[in-house]
Design an enzyme around this catalytic site. Structure first.
Site, PDB file in Angstrom:
ATOM      1  N   ASP A 106       0.853  -1.178   0.000  1.00  0.00           N
ATOM      2  CA  ASP A 106       0.000   0.000   0.000  1.00  0.00           C
ATOM      3  C   ASP A 106       0.892   1.232   0.000  1.00  0.00           C
ATOM      4  O   ASP A 106       1.581   1.504   0.993  1.00  0.00           O
ATOM      5  CB  ASP A 106      -0.894  -0.021   1.247  1.00  0.00           C
ATOM      6  CG  ASP A 106      -1.853   1.155   1.306  1.00  0.00           C
ATOM      7  OD1 ASP A 106      -1.716   2.090   0.486  1.00  0.00           O
ATOM      8  OD2 ASP A 106      -2.741   1.153   2.182  1.00  0.00           O
ATOM      9  N   ALA A 134       0.152   4.871  -8.985  1.00  0.00           N
ATOM     10  CA  ALA A 134      -0.959   4.568  -8.087  1.00  0.00           C
ATOM     11  C   ALA A 134      -1.775   5.811  -7.771  1.00  0.00           C
ATOM     12  O   ALA A 134      -1.221   6.890  -7.547  1.00  0.00           O
ATOM     13  CB  ALA A 134      -0.435   3.944  -6.791  1.00  0.00           C
ATOM     14  N   SER A 185      -2.086  14.642 -13.911  1.00  0.00           N
ATOM     15  CA  SER A 185      -3.340  14.650 -14.640  1.00  0.00           C
ATOM     16  C   SER A 185      -3.594  16.035 -15.204  1.00  0.00           C
ATOM     17  O   SER A 185      -3.097  17.033 -14.682  1.00  0.00           O
ATOM     18  CB  SER A 185      -4.488  14.258 -13.702  1.00  0.00           C
ATOM     19  OG  SER A 185      -5.738  14.507 -14.297  1.00  0.00           O
ATOM     20  N   TYR A 198      -9.328  15.745  -5.560  1.00  0.00           N
ATOM     21  CA  TYR A 198      -8.559  14.994  -6.549  1.00  0.00           C
ATOM     22  C   TYR A 198      -7.716  15.939  -7.400  1.00  0.00           C
ATOM     23  O   TYR A 198      -6.529  15.709  -7.633  1.00  0.00           O
ATOM     24  CB  TYR A 198      -9.505  14.180  -7.437  1.00  0.00           C
ATOM     25  CG  TYR A 198      -8.818  13.517  -8.600  1.00  0.00           C
ATOM     26  CD1 TYR A 198      -8.064  12.367  -8.421  1.00  0.00           C
ATOM     27  CD2 TYR A 198      -8.909  14.052  -9.889  1.00  0.00           C
ATOM     28  CE1 TYR A 198      -7.427  11.759  -9.491  1.00  0.00           C
ATOM     29  CE2 TYR A 198      -8.277  13.453 -10.959  1.00  0.00           C
ATOM     30  CZ  TYR A 198      -7.535  12.305 -10.748  1.00  0.00           C
ATOM     31  OH  TYR A 198      -6.887  11.714 -11.810  1.00  0.00           O
ATOM     32  N   ASN A 199      -8.332  17.022  -7.867  1.00  0.00           N
ATOM     33  CA  ASN A 199      -7.609  18.003  -8.673  1.00  0.00           C
ATOM     34  C   ASN A 199      -6.410  18.552  -7.906  1.00  0.00           C
ATOM     35  O   ASN A 199      -5.320  18.716  -8.460  1.00  0.00           O
ATOM     36  CB  ASN A 199      -8.528  19.166  -9.065  1.00  0.00           C
ATOM     37  CG  ASN A 199      -9.691  18.727  -9.938  1.00  0.00           C
ATOM     38  OD1 ASN A 199      -9.691  17.627 -10.470  1.00  0.00           O
ATOM     39  ND2 ASN A 199     -10.675  19.588 -10.084  1.00  0.00           N
TER      40      ASN A 199
END
Length: 370
Positions: A106, A134, A185, A198-199
């Site tokens: 993890d 990940a 991203s 998330y951004n």
């Protein structure tokens, strides 16, 4: 006196910068073009070298393993889900990787990240590429989040998971003059609603590895990948909801934007890495979103607000973007076959064995990106 200096710079700095770029940019572009040609002709031969990939049980991580393996690289594949990871390991061997090491771990745990690098070195004796892939995603209006502390898991995986692993891997990569690949991203610059945390995690990754690139210089090359919409578990509707629980909701994917196949994305990432490219956006046309962000941020924000939010109090399924997709049947054209009819698969969270601790799938894999 200090204020006078700043007033002077406020007047002169923009003009000086404009004319400097006017003179400097053309020869700089020519230099970059020559550099690209050289890297295209003399790209790295990865055969026999060691590549460590996190989040390798699905999505981009899985297909990166296949792409590296088909080129003869030795692989250390990391994920939490042992059964799915074992399938990827076996297929990578069948494709052509001479040696594949499976590591169940993890990345949100610093001790696991150290163990990942240690086991790779103990098994192979070297490390040439580190692929920080990940990640998990979340979809919720910020004000609707009921358990804000549960979203630490997202930052722990998306940001700290890459940072921890990179810190332990850098001494090994220095010795081999290796490469780092980090999956950020396009969400790092796009203010996509319902994905604020998330951004932010992807923007943190982008800035972290740009800074690290300065610190490491040419000793370790860093390729920062900023995917757009990519075929993955995220685009299939897997994310943390407002309560911090991992769920699967295919209706959460409401965009009419074409989605890139994960196989094509992985192939482009490996090619760019072997050529030593600094940045890669997949698909390439998605870079225009950054231009809109820089020059017309108000227009971009209005577009997101109109198409993805709709009227106040309405659900995401009633947003204009979702209605356009449903009404026109556009989903059957720009989407890969795995995303065209998720209802046919009757999938639930249990089918994917997902909990809030299941941090190894890439959401950018997408990515809004991903």
């Amino acid at each position: 006196m200090v204020e006078l200096i700043h007033k002077f710079l406020n007047l002169t700095a923009p003009t000086f910068t404009f004319f400097s770029l006017f003179l400097f940019y053309p020869p700089f572009l020519f230099f970059k073009f020559c550099q690209f040609l050289l890297s295209y002709v003399f790209s790295e031969n990865i055969a026999g070298k060691v590549v460590l990939i996190t989040g390798a049980s699905s999505g981009i991580g899985e297909h990166l393993a296949y792409e590296y393996g088909s080129r003869g690289a030795c692989l250390a594949l990391v994920a939490r889900r042992e059964d799915r990871l074992r399938d990827v390991v076996e297929q990578a061997r069948d494709i052509g990787s001479p040696d594949v090491l499976m590591i169940v771990a993890d990345v949100s745990k610093v001790e696991d990240c150290k163990r990942i690098v240690d086991e790779t070195m103990d098994h192979f004796g070297r490390l040439d590429h580190l692929v920080n892939n990940a990640g998990i995603s979340s979809v919720s209006m910020f004000e609707e989040i009921t358990n804000i502390t549960a979203f630490r898991a997202l930052m722990d995986t998306n940001f700290w998971g890459s940072v921890y692993t990179t810190r332990f891997a850098i001494p090994r990569l220095r010795n081999s003059r290796g490469k780092i690949v980090v999956l950020s991203s396009s969400a790092s610059w796009l203010p996509t609603p319902r994905m604020s945390i998330y951004n932010a995690s992807k923007a943190a990754l982008l800035t972290m590895f740009e800074t690290l690139r300065v610190e490491l210089g040419s000793v370790v090359n860093i390729t920062i990948v900023t995917p757009g919409f990519i075929e993955s578990e995220l685009t299939q509707g897997k994310f943390l909801d407002q309560e911090g629980k991992m769920i699967i909701d295919p209706d959460a994917q409401i965009s009419a934007v074409p989605i890139r196949t994960v196989r094509a994305c992985a192939k482009s990432i490996v090619k760019s890495t072997l050529r030593g490219q600094r940045y890669l956006t997949e698909p390439p046309w998605f870079k225009v979103s950054y231009i809109w962000k820089v020059f017309c941020p108000e227009v971009l924000e209005w577009g997101f607000r109109f198409f993805y939010l709709g009227r106040p109090g309405k659900s995401a399924t009633e947003a204009p973007a979702k209605k356009i997709v449903d009404f026109t049947g556009a989903k059957n054209v720009p989407y890969p076959s795995t995303l065209q009819a998720p209802e046919d698969h009757d999938e639930t969270a249990e089918d994917h064995d997902v909990t809030v601790e299941d941090h190894d799938e890439t959401a950018e894999d997408q990515d809004k990106t991903d």
